[in-house]
Design an enzyme around this catalytic site. Structure first.
Site, PDB file in Angstrom:
ATOM      1  N   HIS A   1      -7.057  -4.341  10.460  1.00  0.00           N
ATOM      2  CA  HIS A   1      -6.849  -4.173   9.015  1.00  0.00           C
ATOM      3  C   HIS A   1      -5.544  -4.819   8.545  1.00  0.00           C
ATOM      4  O   HIS A   1      -4.594  -4.962   9.318  1.00  0.00           O
ATOM      5  CB  HIS A   1      -6.947  -2.696   8.589  1.00  0.00           C
ATOM      6  CG  HIS A   1      -5.803  -1.804   8.963  1.00  0.00           C
ATOM      7  ND1 HIS A   1      -5.949  -0.678   9.732  1.00  0.00           N
ATOM      8  CD2 HIS A   1      -4.481  -1.852   8.648  1.00  0.00           C
ATOM      9  CE1 HIS A   1      -4.777  -0.078   9.869  1.00  0.00           C
ATOM     10  NE2 HIS A   1      -3.864  -0.766   9.223  1.00  0.00           N
TER      11      HIS A   1
ATOM     12  N   ASP B   1       0.816  -1.215   0.000  1.00  0.00           N
ATOM     13  CA  ASP B   1       0.000   0.000   0.000  1.00  0.00           C
ATOM     14  C   ASP B   1       0.852   1.268   0.000  1.00  0.00           C
ATOM     15  O   ASP B   1       2.071   1.208   0.188  1.00  0.00           O
ATOM     16  CB  ASP B   1      -0.956   0.010   1.216  1.00  0.00           C
ATOM     17  CG  ASP B   1      -0.256  -0.390   2.517  1.00  0.00           C
ATOM     18  OD1 ASP B   1       0.990  -0.390   2.558  1.00  0.00           O
ATOM     19  OD2 ASP B   1      -0.954  -0.701   3.490  1.00  0.00           O
TER      20      ASP B   1
HETATM   21  C1  GLP Z   1      -0.476   0.460   8.653  1.00  0.00           C
HETATM   22  C2  GLP Z   1      -0.130  -0.323   7.371  1.00  0.00           C
HETATM   23  C3  GLP Z   1      -0.290  -1.796   7.581  1.00  0.00           C
HETATM   24  C4  GLP Z   1       0.367  -2.151   8.897  1.00  0.00           C
HETATM   25  C5  GLP Z   1      -0.441  -1.598  10.028  1.00  0.00           C
HETATM   26  C6  GLP Z   1       0.237  -1.729  11.380  1.00  0.00           C
HETATM   27  O1  GLP Z   1      -1.546   1.298   8.528  1.00  0.00           O
HETATM   28  N1  GLP Z   1      -0.849   0.065   6.219  1.00  0.00           N
HETATM   29  O2  GLP Z   1       0.285  -2.509   6.501  1.00  0.00           O
HETATM   30  O3  GLP Z   1       0.426  -3.536   9.064  1.00  0.00           O
HETATM   31  O4  GLP Z   1      -0.872  -0.290   9.785  1.00  0.00           O
HETATM   32  O5  GLP Z   1       1.234  -0.787  11.547  1.00  0.00           O
HETATM   33  P1  GLP Z   1       2.372  -0.923  12.654  1.00  0.00           P
HETATM   34  O6  GLP Z   1       3.161  -2.113  12.273  1.00  0.00           O
HETATM   35  O7  GLP Z   1       3.137   0.349  12.557  1.00  0.00           O
HETATM   36  O8  GLP Z   1       1.672  -1.095  13.948  1.00  0.00           O
END
Ligand code: GLP
Length: 263
Positions: free
Chosen positions: A140, A67
């Site tokens: 998500h 993404d």
């Molecule tokens: C973000 C990304 C995801 C990621 C998630 C968790 O928004 N788009 O791909 O897995 O949120 O983020 P983090 O690993 O910083 O907690």
């Protein structure tokens, strides 16, 4: 779904990197799906170490990122393109054109055809061998927010208030956090031949419990991984703390037959 519970954040990163390394060495043209955020940084650090110290060769590897924020220039420090360069791409021998992050600079009418082209590029590469995933505190994956169709394809999405708040830590000015993103769809992610989802810390415990043991529902997009034939969820003790069947997962892991240990 295989659930692997390890002691802490570092162990999670090592385990995911080891699995990715295995895919890289066992395929002639490995295709990886990559994630961003705090979760995979340890994994990338270990992959860089494996490249520098053990000669792990990325020259035949192709990568596709999940993404990107719309409206952020690739050089913006919070863009996922910048994240991938600084955490992985600049430190391994990936060919520059083999590492693809969705563009955050496409606008208006172009977005739909751009997303179709992204899907086509993945197909042309032979599909994704291993997709690495983190998980949002709302369940998500990629930027497929709760309510996303479980068969969705790469497209534009609106971020929820919660995700924008969660990700505010990556921006120096919270007003700069985009509202729109391009993300691989859940259907796109599910076509990967293998999926490795990693998470650590207490803040992810509820999302992990819902994804692993809850009903399969659009309310927790990661729950669809229960339907994947080859998905691993690698978590630390804190992220596993709300799992009802934690003892069973530990038992299964500790008693794996030898022939399964490397898989
Ligand atoms: C973000 C990304 C995801 C990621 C998630 C968790 O928004 N788009 O791909 O897995 O949120 O983020 P983090 O690993 O910083 O907690």
């Amino acid at each position: 779904m295989e659930v692997i519970i390890l002691l802490g954040e570092k162990d999670v990163g090592y385990a995911a990197a080891k699995r990715i390394g295995k895919v890289i060495t066992s395929r002639t043209e490995p295709v990886l799906g990559l994630a961003t955020g705090g979760s995979p940084t340890g994994t990338y650090r270990e992959l860089v170490r494996m490249h520098q110290q053990e000669g792990l060769d990325f020259s035949r590897v192709r990568t596709f990122n999940l993404d990107e924020y719309l409206g952020l220039d690739p050089s913006h420090p919070a863009s996922y393109c910048h994240f991938m360069r600084t955490n992985l791409f600049d430190h391994v021998n990936l060919r520059p054109r083999s590492a693809v992050v969705p563009s955050g600079m496409v606008v208006g009418q172009e977005i739909e055809s751009y997303c179709e082209k992204y899907e086509e590029e993945i197909r042309q590469a032979g599909g994704i061998d291993l997709q690495l995933l983190g998980i949002g505190s709302d369940g998500h994956i990629g930027f497929n927010e709760p309510g996303s169709s479980l068969t969705s394809r790469t497209r534009i999405k609106n971020l929820t208030k919660r995700t924008r708040e969660d990700n505010a830590r990556y921006f120096s000015n919270p007003d700069e956090i985009p509202h729109h993103v391009i993300t691989m769809g859940i259907g796109t992610i599910m076509e990967a031949r293998e999926i490795v989802l990693i998470a650590f810390g207490k803040a992810k415990a509820a999302a992990i419990a819902a994804a692993v043991e809850g009903p399969i529902t659009t309310s927790c997009p990661a729950s669809i991984l229960q339907m994947h034939p080859n998905a691993k969820v690698i978590v630390d003790e804190a992220a596993a703390s709300l799992l009802q069947r934690a003892e069973y997962y530990r038992w299964v892991f500790d008693n794996k037959p030898d022939w399964q240990k490397d898989r």
